[in-house]
Design an enzyme around this catalytic site. Structure first.
Site, PDB file in Angstrom:
ATOM      1  N   CYS A  97      68.332  74.644  24.319  1.00  0.00           N
ATOM      2  CA  CYS A  97      68.668  75.944  22.754  1.00  0.00           C
ATOM      3  C   CYS A  97      69.016  76.989  23.900  1.00  0.00           C
ATOM      4  O   CYS A  97      68.131  77.374  25.500  1.00  0.00           O
ATOM      5  CB  CYS A  97      67.081  76.008  21.961  1.00  0.00           C
ATOM      6  N   HIS A 139      71.700  72.114  14.205  1.00  0.00           N
ATOM      7  CA  HIS A 139      70.713  73.010  15.781  1.00  0.00           C
ATOM      8  C   HIS A 139      71.219  74.645  15.206  1.00  0.00           C
ATOM      9  O   HIS A 139      70.073  75.539  14.878  1.00  0.00           O
ATOM     10  CB  HIS A 139      71.219  73.314  17.162  1.00  0.00           C
ATOM     11  N   GLU A 140      72.667  75.036  15.139  1.00  0.00           N
ATOM     12  CA  GLU A 140      73.035  76.456  15.207  1.00  0.00           C
ATOM     13  C   GLU A 140      72.827  76.635  13.293  1.00  0.00           C
ATOM     14  O   GLU A 140      72.545  78.018  13.429  1.00  0.00           O
ATOM     15  CB  GLU A 140      74.109  76.756  14.928  1.00  0.00           C
ATOM     16  N   HIS A 143      68.788  77.822  13.338  1.00  0.00           N
ATOM     17  CA  HIS A 143      69.219  79.281  13.621  1.00  0.00           C
ATOM     18  C   HIS A 143      68.953  80.537  12.194  1.00  0.00           C
ATOM     19  O   HIS A 143      68.438  81.443  12.759  1.00  0.00           O
ATOM     20  CB  HIS A 143      69.574  79.346  15.309  1.00  0.00           C
TER      21      HIS A 143
HETATM   22 ZN    ZN Z   1      69.740  77.169  19.865  1.00  0.00          ZN
END
Ligand code: ZN
Length: 163
Positions: A97, A139-140, A143
């Site tokens: 990340c 993953h994004e 966020h």
């Molecule tokens: Zn990330």
């Protein structure tokens, strides 16, 4: 000038709100110029994804793209992304990340996801993602919910990755 914030910068912990047609990016008159800058930043940092809140903007969009991907072979900014279906089958693979320099940890996620998002032109698109592309999208999207990947692994695994 935009830059990538490191954990635990406050925007990384916040839930982002939908992007609307009236929204503007501070410091940019021109969305195209912003998109170019954000994609360039992601590439300079050697990322395959970069969420808005990693650059301090708590709106629902992220940059994604890698030559090995099927859907996002070309780098793009996608708006209001969502997962509409995820496979029961899970996979565990290594993630990094840009907001956690030099930390790589194995994260378990659904193997494939069906997703929906809007293009810069406001068109809704659907795609089915697999492999690293699926992982990257998830993953994004995390966020945008204020969830960083350290929250997706056990304390022990996280400590080992930081060892
Ligand atoms: Zn990330």
């Amino acid at each position: 000038m935009i830059k990538v914030y490191q954990y635990p910068h406050e925007t990384l912990l916040q839930t982002s709100t939908p992007w609307t047609a009236d929204d503007r990016i501070d410091g940019y008159d021109d969305l195209e110029r912003f998109e170019r800058d954000m994609i360039r930043l992601m590439l300079d940092e050697k990322g395959m994804g970069l969420a808005a809140n990693q650059i301090g903007i708590t709106k629902r969009f992220f940059a994604i793209g890698h030559e090995s991907f099927d859907t996002f072979q070309k780098h793009a900014i996608i708006w209001n992304p969502q997962v509409i279906n995820s496979s029961e089958e899970k996979v565990i693979d290594v993630e990094g990340c840009l907001s956690f320099k030099d930390i790589f940890v194995k994260v378990e996620r659904p193997k494939t996801v069906e997703v929906q998002y809007e293009t810069t032109q406001g068109k809704t698109r659907f795609a089915k993602l697999d492999g690293m592309e699926s992982k990257c999208f998830q993953h994004e999207l995390d966020h945008l919910e204020g969830i960083t990947f350290n929250k997706r692994v056990s304390k022990l695994r996280w400590q080992m990755a930081n060892g």
